[in-house]
Design a protein around this motif. Structure first.
Motif, mmCIF file in Angstrom:
data_model
loop_
_atom_site.group_PDB
_atom_site.id
_atom_site.type_symbol
_atom_site.label_atom_id
_atom_site.label_comp_id
_atom_site.label_asym_id
_atom_site.label_seq_id
_atom_site.Cartn_x
_atom_site.Cartn_y
_atom_site.Cartn_z
ATOM 1 N N ARG A 133 0.969 -1.241 0.026
ATOM 2 C CA ARG A 133 0.018 -0.007 -0.006
ATOM 3 C C ARG A 133 1.032 1.183 -0.018
ATOM 4 N N GLU A 134 1.566 1.665 -1.110
ATOM 5 C CA GLU A 134 1.997 2.768 -1.222
ATOM 6 C C GLU A 134 1.790 3.883 -1.098
ATOM 7 N N LYS A 135 0.344 4.161 -1.745
ATOM 8 C CA LYS A 135 -0.448 5.403 -1.106
ATOM 9 C C LYS A 135 -1.720 4.959 -0.999
ATOM 10 N N LYS A 136 -2.432 6.060 -0.438
ATOM 11 C CA LYS A 136 -3.854 6.089 0.212
ATOM 12 C C LYS A 136 -4.800 5.284 -0.869
ATOM 13 N N SER A 137 -4.703 5.649 -2.216
ATOM 14 C CA SER A 137 -5.472 5.151 -3.226
ATOM 15 C C SER A 137 -5.226 3.997 -3.727
ATOM 16 N N SER A 138 -4.190 3.084 -3.521
ATOM 17 C CA SER A 138 -3.782 2.118 -4.221
ATOM 18 C C SER A 138 -3.312 1.062 -3.457
ATOM 19 N N PHE A 139 -3.474 -0.364 -3.984
ATOM 20 C CA PHE A 139 -3.453 -1.388 -2.954
ATOM 21 C C PHE A 139 -3.091 -2.682 -3.831
ATOM 22 N N SER A 140 -1.769 -3.269 -3.793
ATOM 23 C CA SER A 140 -1.411 -4.255 -4.727
ATOM 24 C C SER A 140 -1.272 -5.482 -4.114
ATOM 25 N N LEU A 141 -1.527 -6.520 -4.932
ATOM 26 C CA LEU A 141 -1.331 -7.927 -4.229
ATOM 27 C C LEU A 141 -0.615 -8.847 -5.105
ATOM 28 N N THR A 142 0.288 -9.633 -4.414
ATOM 29 C CA THR A 142 1.155 -10.360 -5.560
ATOM 30 C C THR A 142 1.112 -11.810 -5.135
ATOM 31 N N VAL A 143 0.907 -12.738 -6.238
ATOM 32 C CA VAL A 143 0.846 -14.097 -5.855
ATOM 33 C C VAL A 143 2.273 -14.464 -6.007
ATOM 34 N N THR A 144 2.915 -15.089 -4.795
ATOM 35 C CA THR A 144 4.581 -15.034 -4.993
ATOM 36 C C THR A 144 4.828 -16.294 -5.736
ATOM 37 N N SER A 145 4.042 -17.388 -5.828
ATOM 38 C CA SER A 145 4.204 -18.514 -6.643
ATOM 39 C C SER A 145 2.794 -19.180 -7.044
ATOM 40 N N ALA A 146 2.405 -18.926 -8.248
ATOM 41 C CA ALA A 146 1.286 -19.593 -8.783
ATOM 42 C C ALA A 146 1.212 -21.083 -8.570
ATOM 43 N N GLN A 147 0.022 -21.463 -8.235
ATOM 44 C CA GLN A 147 0.103 -23.181 -8.124
ATOM 45 C C GLN A 147 -0.843 -23.543 -9.266
ATOM 46 N N LYS A 148 -0.332 -24.591 -10.012
ATOM 47 C CA LYS A 148 -0.830 -25.233 -10.983
ATOM 48 C C LYS A 148 -2.375 -25.364 -11.045
ATOM 49 N N ASN A 149 -3.112 -25.260 -11.841
ATOM 50 C CA ASN A 149 -4.444 -25.420 -11.924
ATOM 51 C C ASN A 149 -5.256 -24.591 -10.672
ATOM 52 N N GLU A 150 -4.755 -23.493 -10.385
ATOM 53 C CA GLU A 150 -5.415 -22.627 -9.265
ATOM 54 C C GLU A 150 -6.451 -21.829 -10.373
ATOM 55 N N MET A 151 -7.318 -21.539 -9.703
ATOM 56 C CA MET A 151 -8.581 -20.673 -10.441
ATOM 57 C C MET A 151 -9.023 -19.984 -9.532
ATOM 58 N N ALA A 152 -9.172 -18.771 -9.253
ATOM 59 C CA ALA A 152 -9.881 -17.915 -8.228
ATOM 60 C C ALA A 152 -10.171 -16.601 -8.750
ATOM 61 N N VAL A 153 -11.177 -15.798 -8.177
ATOM 62 C CA VAL A 153 -11.458 -14.496 -8.330
ATOM 63 C C VAL A 153 -10.730 -13.729 -7.042
ATOM 64 N N PHE A 154 -10.160 -12.840 -7.345
ATOM 65 C CA PHE A 154 -9.553 -11.708 -6.166
ATOM 66 C C PHE A 154 -10.263 -10.547 -6.331
ATOM 67 N N LEU A 155 -10.840 -10.180 -5.193
ATOM 68 C CA LEU A 155 -11.461 -9.075 -5.046
ATOM 69 C C LEU A 155 -11.027 -8.000 -4.001
ATOM 70 N N CYS A 156 -10.967 -6.860 -4.539
ATOM 71 C CA CYS A 156 -10.404 -5.638 -4.032
ATOM 72 C C CYS A 156 -11.565 -4.693 -3.320
ATOM 73 N N ALA A 157 -11.342 -4.299 -1.976
ATOM 74 C CA ALA A 157 -12.670 -3.469 -1.537
ATOM 75 C C ALA A 157 -12.046 -2.360 -0.592
ATOM 76 N N SER A 158 -12.718 -1.260 -0.601
ATOM 77 C CA SER A 158 -12.416 -0.384 0.399
ATOM 78 C C SER A 158 -13.551 0.086 1.644
ATOM 79 N N SER A 159 -12.998 0.721 2.478
ATOM 80 C CA SER A 159 -14.064 1.058 3.545
ATOM 81 C C SER A 159 -13.631 2.484 3.988
#
Lengths: 114, 111
Positions: free
Chosen positions: A68-94
């Motif tokens: 979270r380098e600044k208030k308006s942005s938030f990044s996510l890193t998958v450090t080592s993707a797993q074979k056959n992985e399938m998902a939806v990643f959701l970002c939210a704020s409050s």
């Protein structure tokens, strides 16, 4: 009104690859979240941040890094993707905590690992 | 202790009927219970929420009935319309930043 923008919308990666998802919000909210949504399951919290440069681990943080380098942005890193992985990643704020008011979600980033 | 359970997993009702979605929890420290609605390809959006000091909350055709003693709650969708077809998530929170989410109920309203 504001908006949460997630990029990319679709992400295809190879096993073992490091993959980064980005999220921008223009609500001027303090708190931001990354959730993972698997088919047939509830949302699981990966990381959240209550202010710029703050990071807090959720229950599912293993295998992920966040920034979270600044208030308006938030990044996510998958450090080592797993074979056959399938998902939806959701970002939210409050404005405050998730228990005090509304979470505003982006449309999601769908990850497929070949 | 942290789980939130929803039932049924899927529900089909006819247009105009009342749809009833159920949710139960284990942790008595939870005091905030939002319901989120999610359409395909979109993120969830807050529909209605209740705090444990109340036993009922109404907003338009949506009503939450809350039973603190039994640790369960239900969402009633009155006069349901095809546009209400979506997945509904119950969640629970206490005084920290985390919500615990149920696995959702997929609701189909048949015209």
């Amino acid at each position: 009104g504001g908006i949460i923008t997630q990029t990319p919308k679709f992400l295809i990666g190879q096993e073992g690859q490091k993959l980064t998802l980005k999220c921008q919000q223009n609500f001027n909210h303090d708190t931001m979240y990354w959730y993972r949504q698997d088919s047939g399951k509830g949302l699981r919290l990966i990381y959240y941040s209550i202010t710029e440069n703050d990071l807090q681990k959720g229950d599912l943080s293993e295998g992920y890094d966040a920034s979270r380098e600044k208030k308006s942005s938030f990044s996510l890193t998958v450090t080592s993707a797993q074979k056959n992985e399938m998902a939806v990643f959701l970002c939210a704020s409050s404005v405050g905590g998730a228990d005090t008011g509304q979470l505003y979600f982006g449309e999601g980033s769908k990850l497929t690992v070949l | 202790q942290q789980q939130v359970r929803q039932s049924p997993q899927s529900l089909t009702v006819w247009e105009g009927e009342t749809a009833i979605l159920n949710c139960s929890y284990e942790n008595s420290a939870f005091d905030y219970f939002p319901w989120y609605q999610q359409f395909p390809g979109e993120g969830p959006a807050l529909l209605i929420a209740i705090r444990s000091v109340s036993d009922k909350k109404e907003d338009g055709g949506f009503t939450i009935f809350f039973n603190k003693r039994e640790k369960n709650l239900s969402l009633h969708i009155k006069d349901s319309q095809p546009g209400d077809s979506a997945t509904y998530f119950c969640a629970a929170g206490d005084s920290n930043y985390q919500l615990i989410w149920g696995s959702g109920t997929k609701l189909i309203i048949k015209p």
